[in-house]
Design a protein around this motif. Structure first.
Motif, PDB file in Angstrom:
ATOM      1  N   LEU A 144      14.690 -14.536   0.066  1.00  0.00           N
ATOM      2  CA  LEU A 144      15.666 -15.199  -0.803  1.00  0.00           C
ATOM      3  C   LEU A 144      16.216 -14.218  -1.829  1.00  0.00           C
ATOM      4  N   ARG A 145      15.338 -13.434  -2.409  1.00  0.00           N
ATOM      5  CA  ARG A 145      15.757 -12.439  -3.404  1.00  0.00           C
ATOM      6  C   ARG A 145      16.674 -11.404  -2.766  1.00  0.00           C
ATOM      7  N   HIS A 146      16.339 -10.957  -1.553  1.00  0.00           N
ATOM      8  CA  HIS A 146      17.139  -9.940  -0.863  1.00  0.00           C
ATOM      9  C   HIS A 146      18.527 -10.453  -0.475  1.00  0.00           C
TER      10      HIS A 146
ATOM     11  N   ASP B 161      17.495 -17.535  -7.721  1.00  0.00           N
ATOM     12  CA  ASP B 161      17.242 -18.821  -8.375  1.00  0.00           C
ATOM     13  C   ASP B 161      16.458 -19.760  -7.463  1.00  0.00           C
ATOM     14  N   GLU B 162      16.786 -19.763  -6.166  1.00  0.00           N
ATOM     15  CA  GLU B 162      16.038 -20.584  -5.212  1.00  0.00           C
ATOM     16  C   GLU B 162      14.590 -20.101  -5.105  1.00  0.00           C
ATOM     17  N   ALA B 163      14.425 -18.776  -5.108  1.00  0.00           N
ATOM     18  CA  ALA B 163      13.072 -18.206  -5.041  1.00  0.00           C
ATOM     19  C   ALA B 163      12.255 -18.638  -6.250  1.00  0.00           C
ATOM     20  N   LEU B 164      12.862 -18.571  -7.423  1.00  0.00           N
ATOM     21  CA  LEU B 164      12.152 -18.964  -8.639  1.00  0.00           C
ATOM     22  C   LEU B 164      11.787 -20.445  -8.618  1.00  0.00           C
TER      23      LEU B 164
ATOM     24  N   THR C  64      10.882 -11.280  -9.745  1.00  0.00           N
ATOM     25  CA  THR C  64      12.191 -11.810  -9.341  1.00  0.00           C
ATOM     26  C   THR C  64      13.110 -11.964 -10.548  1.00  0.00           C
ATOM     27  N   ARG C  65      12.582 -12.506 -11.653  1.00  0.00           N
ATOM     28  CA  ARG C  65      13.397 -12.640 -12.873  1.00  0.00           C
ATOM     29  C   ARG C  65      13.851 -11.278 -13.379  1.00  0.00           C
ATOM     30  N   GLY C  66      12.945 -10.306 -13.364  1.00  0.00           N
ATOM     31  CA  GLY C  66      13.287  -8.960 -13.832  1.00  0.00           C
ATOM     32  C   GLY C  66      14.378  -8.327 -12.996  1.00  0.00           C
ATOM     33  N   LEU C  67      14.278  -8.450 -11.680  1.00  0.00           N
ATOM     34  CA  LEU C  67      15.312  -7.894 -10.811  1.00  0.00           C
ATOM     35  C   LEU C  67      16.652  -8.579 -11.028  1.00  0.00           C
ATOM     36  N   ARG C  68      16.610  -9.889 -11.252  1.00  0.00           N
ATOM     37  CA  ARG C  68      17.853 -10.620 -11.489  1.00  0.00           C
ATOM     38  C   ARG C  68      18.511 -10.129 -12.772  1.00  0.00           C
TER      39      ARG C  68
END
Length: 148
Positions: free
Chosen positions: A72-74, A79-82, A116-120
């Motif tokens: 999802l992140r890739h 947001d869906e991943a979180l 995930t939040r950090g990458l976003r």
């Protein structure tokens, strides 16, 4: 007609089988990610989620959510991943006294969510990384064509 006790054993075996299937799909998803096959990883993670829900086990659901977070992140769906990770955490912590394994699963889900939040944040604020790159001599390039 099967005896009630036998039916319970079959039902239990079905839940155990669903948990095992989810574990296999999680591994398949992780392998596909390592091979750079994001679409396949997402499909396998989806199958892991279906099997995990069928098993009803919170730990299995948490593992499936973590497996789904990477594809999802890739694909730009952080947001869906979180949301998936948050749901998994809520389900695991729904018990009054979590076991060590449940606490570990929550910790891993939280670490994945933090990453995930950090990458976003970096994705939307590239200036956060530009200063770090200057020190290394590297430059930030984009795959999009720049206008001339």
């Amino acid at each position: 007609m099967a005896a009630p006790g036998r039916r319970r054993v079959q039902h239990s075996a079905g839940l155990d089988g669903a948990a095992r299937a989810a574990g296999v799909w999680v591994l398949a998803s992780q392998l596909a990610v390592k091979q750079g096959r994001t679409t396949a990883a997402g499909a396998y993670a989806g199958l892991a989620g279906v099997a995990a829900r069928r098993s009803g086990e919170a730990l299995v659901l948490a593992a499936a959510a973590r497996a789904a977070a990477t594809p999802l992140r890739h694909t730009g769906r952080a947001d869906e991943a979180l949301q998936l990770l948050h749901q998994a955490r809520a389900q695991v912590t729904a018990v009054s006294r979590p076991t060590a394994a449940e606490l570990e699963a929550v910790g891993m889900a939280e670490l994945t969510a933090a990453y995930t939040r950090g990458l976003r944040q970096i994705q939307y604020r590239s200036n956060l990384i530009n200063g770090c790159l200057t020190e290394t001599g590297l430059t930030l390039t984009t795959s999009r064509r720049q206008r001339q």
